[in-house]
Design a protein around this motif. Structure first.
Motif, PDB file in Angstrom:
ATOM      1  N   TYR A   1       0.834  -1.164   0.067  1.00  0.00           N
ATOM      2  CA  TYR A   1       0.040   0.101  -0.142  1.00  0.00           C
ATOM      3  C   TYR A   1       0.984   1.059  -0.010  1.00  0.00           C
TER       4      TYR A   1
ATOM      5  N   ILE B   1      -0.554   5.271   0.339  1.00  0.00           N
ATOM      6  CA  ILE B   1      -1.372   5.021   1.468  1.00  0.00           C
ATOM      7  C   ILE B   1      -0.822   4.892   3.063  1.00  0.00           C
TER       8      ILE B   1
ATOM      9  N   PHE C   1      -4.634   3.156   5.751  1.00  0.00           N
ATOM     10  CA  PHE C   1      -4.647   1.760   5.772  1.00  0.00           C
ATOM     11  C   PHE C   1      -5.775   1.207   6.941  1.00  0.00           C
TER      12      PHE C   1
ATOM     13  N   LEU D   1      -5.878   4.677  -5.013  1.00  0.00           N
ATOM     14  CA  LEU D   1      -5.896   3.259  -5.894  1.00  0.00           C
ATOM     15  C   LEU D   1      -6.928   3.140  -6.865  1.00  0.00           C
TER      16      LEU D   1
ATOM     17  N   TYR E   1      -9.400  -4.853  -1.054  1.00  0.00           N
ATOM     18  CA  TYR E   1      -8.452  -5.308   0.330  1.00  0.00           C
ATOM     19  C   TYR E   1      -8.530  -6.800   0.347  1.00  0.00           C
TER      20      TYR E   1
ATOM     21  N   HIS F   1      -6.290  -8.545  -1.909  1.00  0.00           N
ATOM     22  CA  HIS F   1      -4.748  -8.221  -1.456  1.00  0.00           C
ATOM     23  C   HIS F   1      -4.183  -8.342  -0.044  1.00  0.00           C
TER      24      HIS F   1
END
Length: 206
Positions: free
Chosen positions: A143, A148, A153, A190, A202, A205
Motif C-alpha cells: 500500500y 497509502i 490503511f 487506488l 482489500y 490483496h
C-alpha cells in the motif's frame, strides 16, 4: 425514499411491495420482472434504491446491475436472491452492488434498504462470512507504493469489515467529514470507484 423492485415472480414482487410500503418512509413507484425492465425503469425513475432479483429470464440481475452502474455509477443496487451462490456473491461485489441479501431473510430487507440509501454496503451475515474465502488472495500488497498512510490503511480495513463512516469515525476518534475526505483520497490513490470496490480490493490483496 423511492424503491424500484425487479423480480420475475409477480407474487414475490407483490409481497415485497407490500412489505416495503408498510414503512411510511418508502414508496414503490414501479415494479419490473426482468433485467431489461430494470434498466428502463431505472432510467425513468432514478430511484433511491433498486431492489433486484438475480436469476431472471431475458437479462439477469447481475447483467442489469452492471449495465445500470456503467451508466449511473452512483446507483444504489441491492441484490436479493434465494441462492447463496459463490460466483454471484463475488460478481455482485466486483460490479459495485451495494448489497446482497437472501430472500428468506425478509426481516432484514427494510433495514438493508435504509442502510444502502444512507451510503452503507450491506451483506447478510451468511454472505459476509463467506466473502474473505471467496476472493482471490495474492502476495501482500504494498500500500505504501500507492502513498497509502497507516491511518488510511486502518480506514481501508474498517471499510472492509463493513463499518459505516460514522462507526469508523467513532472508532478512530475523528469526525465523519474527516473520514469522508480520507475515503475520497484513498479511492483516488487506488483508482477505485466506491467503498464496495475498496472492500473487494482489500480482500483480494490481504
Amino acid at each position: 425514499m423511492n424503491v424500484i423492485i425487479i423480480d420475475d415472480d409477480c407474487l414475490v414482487s407483490g409481497a415485497l411491495k407490500t412489505i416495503l410500503e408498510s414503512d411510511k418512509d418508502i414508496s414503490v413507484p414501479a415494479v419490473g420482472n426482468d433485467g431489461h425492465e430494470a434498466v428502463d425503469l431505472y432510467r425513468k425513475w432514478l430511484p433511491d434504491v433498486l431492489l433486484m432479483d438475480i436469476r431472471m429470464r431475458e437479462m439477469n440481475g447481475l447483467t442489469a446491475a452492471q449495465t445500470i452502474l456503467e451508466e449511473f455509477p452512483a446507483a444504489k443496487i441491492l441484490l436479493l436472491t434465494t441462492f447463496s451462490d459463490d460466483e454471484y456473491i463475488v460478481k455482485s461485489l466486483r460490479i459495485g452492488a451495494k448489497g446482497y441479501l437472501l430472500k428468506q431473510d425478509y426481516g432484514s430487507i427494510i433495514p438493508a434498504i435504509k442502510a444502502v440509501h444512507s451510503g452503507q454496503t450491506v451483506f447478510g451475515g451468511e454472505i459476509m462470512a463467506k466473502i474473505p474465502g471467496l476472493l482471490n488472495k495474492n502476495e501482500a500488497f504494498d500500500y505504501a507504493a500507492f502513498d497509502i498512510s497507516e491511518r488510511e490503511f486502518s480506514i481501508v480495513k474498517l471499510v472492509a469489515e463493513g463499518l459505516s463512516n460514522r462507526e469508523i469515525a467513532e472508532t478512530l476518534y475523528l469526525s465523519e467529514g474527516t473520514i469522508r475526505n480520507y475515503l475520497s483520497t484513498i479511492l483516488e490513490k487506488l483508482d477505485l470507484r466506491d467503498r464496495t470496490q475498496l472492500a473487494v480490493f482489500y480482500y483480494q490483496h490481504c
